[in-house]
Design an enzyme around this catalytic site. Structure first.
Site, PDB file in Angstrom:
ATOM      1  N   GLU A  40       0.918  -1.165  -0.090  1.00  0.00           N
ATOM      2  CA  GLU A  40      -0.036  -0.133   0.036  1.00  0.00           C
ATOM      3  C   GLU A  40       0.859   1.085   0.025  1.00  0.00           C
ATOM      4  O   GLU A  40       2.087   1.269   0.473  1.00  0.00           O
ATOM      5  CB  GLU A  40      -0.665  -0.025   1.287  1.00  0.00           C
ATOM      6  CG  GLU A  40      -1.774   1.201   1.464  1.00  0.00           C
ATOM      7  CD  GLU A  40      -2.569   1.135   2.991  1.00  0.00           C
ATOM      8  OE1 GLU A  40      -3.206   1.780   3.058  1.00  0.00           O
ATOM      9  OE2 GLU A  40      -2.009   0.370   3.864  1.00  0.00           O
ATOM     10  N   LYS A 110     -10.008   0.800  -1.538  1.00  0.00           N
ATOM     11  CA  LYS A 110     -10.033   0.386  -0.429  1.00  0.00           C
ATOM     12  C   LYS A 110     -11.430   0.604   0.261  1.00  0.00           C
ATOM     13  O   LYS A 110     -11.913   1.681   0.447  1.00  0.00           O
ATOM     14  CB  LYS A 110      -8.960   1.039   0.605  1.00  0.00           C
ATOM     15  CG  LYS A 110      -8.954   0.592   2.048  1.00  0.00           C
ATOM     16  CD  LYS A 110      -7.811   1.423   2.729  1.00  0.00           C
ATOM     17  CE  LYS A 110      -7.598   0.704   4.226  1.00  0.00           C
ATOM     18  NZ  LYS A 110      -6.718   1.482   5.018  1.00  0.00           N
ATOM     19  N   CYS A 146      -4.791  -3.277   3.683  1.00  0.00           N
ATOM     20  CA  CYS A 146      -4.699  -2.959   5.050  1.00  0.00           C
ATOM     21  C   CYS A 146      -5.658  -3.218   5.850  1.00  0.00           C
ATOM     22  O   CYS A 146      -6.061  -4.619   6.246  1.00  0.00           O
ATOM     23  CB  CYS A 146      -4.120  -1.371   5.020  1.00  0.00           C
ATOM     24  SG  CYS A 146      -3.034  -1.179   6.451  1.00  0.00           S
TER      25      CYS A 146
END
Length: 276
Positions: A40, A110, A146
């Site tokens: 990321e 995300k 994440c």
């Protein structure tokens, strides 16, 4: 299929980061990698002005990733940003490359924003809404970033969409217990989905000496590949390095045959709880 996971630290210089992606991709491909995964925020590290950086870039960084992938006849998955709503950015995982002459171009935005441990990603980032997968060499790959790793439903949804492996690109925040949680969550999601989990983190700045701005999440290292039964088959240390692993659809099928949690689940749709 051999995959490579590049554990590196990005900086505030997008061109420098791009040059390092090109260098590491070429190195990984020379060792037989068909897919090269980066963390990321590989485009530009957290703690920098992401909105300004994406406005100045205007998509050129993504185009350069596609060119690097084409030059190396491979596929690259790498964390990046693009302009979002009302001055925010979108935290995205871009996949670019070729597979036997077929172009691969997929973006995953995300979904779960990191409003935790005193941090509010939603103040500066627009959330994504769609689950995304792509096909490469007979395998299906899911995508996550994440904080997504804390949400099992995303991983089971991707597995039900056919994912054999799920990439988790991250810039994991340091702190008490965070390394232990990072090492626990990926194998747990592998067990939930009976899929490989390819968890690629930024290296630990405490080891590499990269400056950290404003306490931003800039990685702790310990990238790993978890097999569909939750065991680790490759793991990095805290510094910059590339790890490799072979993933196999037949192994996924074998484990799903003996541990059919996706098939056995009775909670495939919405779950309603009646209170009394």
């Amino acid at each position: 299929m051999k995959i490579a996971m590049v554990q590196m630290n990005s900086t505030g210089d997008q061109q420098e980061n791009l040059d390092r992606v090109a260098e590491h991709t070429a190195s990984a491909v020379r060792k037989g990698a068909r897919l090269v995964v980066f963390p990321e925020a590989a485009q530009i590290a957290f703690g920098n002005d992401l909105a300004r950086a994406t406005a100045e870039d205007d998509g050129q960084w993504s185009e350069s990733i596609a060119q690097i992938a084409a030059e190396n006849n491979t596929v690259i998955a790498v964390g990046a940003f693009r302009a979002g709503e009302n001055g925010t950015v979108v935290n995205t995982l871009i996949v670019r490359g070729v597979d036997e002459g077929r172009e691969i171009s997929v973006d995953y935005d995300k979904i779960h924003l990191y409003d935790a441990f005193g941090h509010r990603e939603s103040d500066t980032v627009t959330a994504g809404e769609s689950v995304r997968t792509f096909r490469l060499g007979g395998l299906t790959f899911g995508l996550a970033i994440c904080y997504d790793v804390r949400f099992p439903a995303l991983f089971t949804a991707q597995a039900r969409a056919g994912a054999d492996a799920i990439i988790v690109a991250t810039s994991w925040g340091a702190g008490p217990g965070k390394a232990e949680q990072w090492k626990l969550l990926g194998p747990a999601r592998a067990l939930d989905s009976t899929a490989y989990v390819l968890a690629c983190d930024q290296a630990d700045p405490a080891v590499t000496g990269i400056p950290v701005k404003d306490g931003s999440p800039t990685g702790i290292g310990h990238s790993y590949v978890a097999s569909p039964n939750g065991t680790l088959i490759a793991e990095a240390g805290r510094g910059e390095e590339i790890i490799f692993a072979d993933i196999d659809h037949s192994r996924v099928a074998e484990i799903r045959g003996t541990l059919p949690v996706l098939q056995n689940s009775r909670l495939k749709g919405a779950l309603f709880v009646e209170g009394v």
